[in-house]
Design a protein around this motif. Structure first.
Motif: not given
Length: 220
Positions: A99-101, A162-163, A167-169
């Motif tokens: 969600t981060y721009d 991260i793996g 899907g969220q990052l």
């Protein structure tokens, strides 16, 4: 006298022939949770005489003073009394919540507190963020990941963390080189042949060797 006493204890532990006893592994929290604990999970069932202690919440330990039997470090051990084995490379990536721009003109970063400003990856992040570019300073790397997932800002995370959250990052592009750290396994020469210590050391080395996230030739 205290040094002599510790030396005697080290030699006694090194001479022990039983596949049993406590083995203390010092390691950073991120590697402890994501790599070390899973790698050693079955050890207690296979060898119930071995008791593992994972020291992940303490500063740099002294192998000379037997504060740990094995230490996974992010710098090459230089002590002459230590046996060392290179385990691989830790790579980093800039990530933020989906969600981060990323086009935000004022980027805000998530890093460590000031007492960790000498860490190579933290120094790199300070160069990118500037003196007032931090949204949060969190000493626990899993806390930094949680902050990034919440949308708080951009985190510089080890790729192995991260793996599970791909899907969220989102990975943010960077025009240049990202930090890397070498991963080393160190142990004192006096105890390296103790069966329990040797088994844990070999199990850890095998885990890193099989994991292509730490391989020299690994590229995304």
């Amino acid at each position: 006298m205290a040094d002599d006493a510790v030396s005697l204890i080290r030699h006694a532990k090194g001479a022990r022939q039983l596949l049993s006893g406590e083995v203390v592994v010092a390691v950073t929290p991120g590697l402890a949770n994501e790599v070390v604990v899973p790698a050693l999970a079955s050890l207690g069932t296979e060898h119930p005489g071995i008791v593992l202690t994972i020291a992940s919440g303490v500063p740099l330990v002294s192998l000379d003073r037997l504060e740990a039997d094995l230490a996974i470090r992010l710098t090459r051990p230089e002590e002459g009394s230590h046996a060392r084995r290179r385990l691989g490379i830790m790579r980093f990536a800039l990530v933020a919540a989906k969600t981060y721009d990323p086009g935000n003109a004022r980027r805000r970063f998530i890093g460590y507190s000031h007492r960790f400003d000498t860490l190579p990856q933290q120094r790199w992040l300070i160069e990118q963020a500037g003196s007032d570019g931090f949204a949060a300073r969190i000493d626990d790397i899993t806390g930094q990941r949680a902050a990034a997932l919440s949308g708080m800002g951009i985190a510089l995370l080890p790729e192995f963390m991260i793996g599970p959250f791909e899907g969220q990052l989102q990975r943010l592009p960077f025009d240049g080189s990202l930090p890397t750290r070498e991963i080393w396994l160190a142990q004192h020469q006096d105890i390296r042949k103790a069966p329990a210590v040797r088994m844990v050391a070999d199990r850890l080395a095998e885990a890193f060797e099989r994991d292509d996230r730490f391989c020299e030739a690994h590229h995304r």
